[in-house]
Motif scaffolding. Structure first.
Motif, PDB file in Angstrom:
ATOM      1  N   LEU A   1       0.867  -1.178   0.000  1.00 26.18           N
ATOM      2  CA  LEU A   1       0.000   0.000   0.000  1.00 26.18           C
ATOM      3  C   LEU A   1       0.899   1.221   0.000  1.00 26.18           C
ATOM      4  CD1 LEU A   1      -2.805  -0.796   2.608  1.00 26.18           C
ATOM      5  CD2 LEU A   1      -3.029  -0.599   0.134  1.00 26.18           C
ATOM      6  N   VAL A   2       0.697   2.109  -0.956  1.00 22.63           N
ATOM      7  CA  VAL A   2       1.524   3.293  -1.099  1.00 22.63           C
ATOM      8  C   VAL A   2       0.609   4.509  -1.172  1.00 22.63           C
ATOM      9  CG1 VAL A   2       3.292   4.397  -2.520  1.00 22.63           C
ATOM     10  CG2 VAL A   2       3.147   1.912  -2.450  1.00 22.63           C
ATOM     11  N   LYS A   3       0.996   5.570  -0.476  1.00 21.00           N
ATOM     12  CA  LYS A   3       0.220   6.806  -0.571  1.00 21.00           C
ATOM     13  C   LYS A   3       0.268   7.293  -2.017  1.00 21.00           C
ATOM     14  CE  LYS A   3       0.456   9.960   2.732  1.00 21.00           C
ATOM     15  NZ  LYS A   3       0.961  10.880   3.776  1.00 21.00           N
ATOM     16  N   ALA A   4      -0.891   7.569  -2.593  1.00 19.32           N
ATOM     17  CA  ALA A   4      -0.962   8.018  -3.985  1.00 19.32           C
ATOM     18  C   ALA A   4      -0.118   9.273  -4.184  1.00 19.32           C
ATOM     19  CB  ALA A   4      -2.412   8.258  -4.388  1.00 19.32           C
ATOM     20  N   GLN A   5      -0.088  10.149  -3.195  1.00 18.03           N
ATOM     21  CA  GLN A   5       0.698  11.381  -3.289  1.00 18.03           C
ATOM     22  C   GLN A   5       2.181  11.063  -3.465  1.00 18.03           C
ATOM     23  OE1 GLN A   5       0.294  13.870   0.133  1.00 18.03           O
ATOM     24  NE2 GLN A   5       1.538  15.510  -0.705  1.00 18.03           N
ATOM     25  N   GLU A   6       2.672  10.015  -2.793  1.00 19.62           N
ATOM     26  CA  GLU A   6       4.075   9.628  -2.923  1.00 19.62           C
ATOM     27  C   GLU A   6       4.374   9.151  -4.342  1.00 19.62           C
ATOM     28  OE1 GLU A   6       6.337  10.086  -0.548  1.00 19.62           O
ATOM     29  OE2 GLU A   6       4.795  10.858   0.789  1.00 19.62           O
TER      30      GLU A   6
END
Length: 89
Positions: A48-53
């Motif tokens: 799971l990765v922050k979309a902003q990152e």
């Protein structure tokens, strides 16, 4: 950005919902409504990765590939390109 390794058991809820533990949310500075990108790797690992990152990482990649864009948005570069073309007409 490096984060501490956290390992904690979680359980799927109704309709496959998964609650991220408060400690994980705090470490990642996640807020209600944040968008996450779910990646399923070939080896079965879920990320799971922050979309902003992801967006910021791609922006950095573009700036390395196209140094002329440094400090400009793609929209600004497109506007400048259109103005140059208009002057040549």
């Amino acid at each position: 950005m490096k984060h501490p390794v956290v390992q904690q058991a979680v359980q799927l809820g109704v309709k496959g919902r998964l609650v991220l533990p408060a400690g994980v949310r705090r470490i990642l500075q996640l807020q209600e409504g944040d968008r996450l990108l779910l990646r399923l790797r070939d080896d079965g690992v879920i990320e799971l990765v922050k979309a902003q990152e992801v967006v910021m990482g791609n922006k950095g990649l573009l700036q390395r590939l196209y140094p002329a864009l440094k400090g400009k948005t793609l929209a600004q570069e497109l506007i400048q390109e259109r103005r140059r073309e208009a002057l040549q007409e």
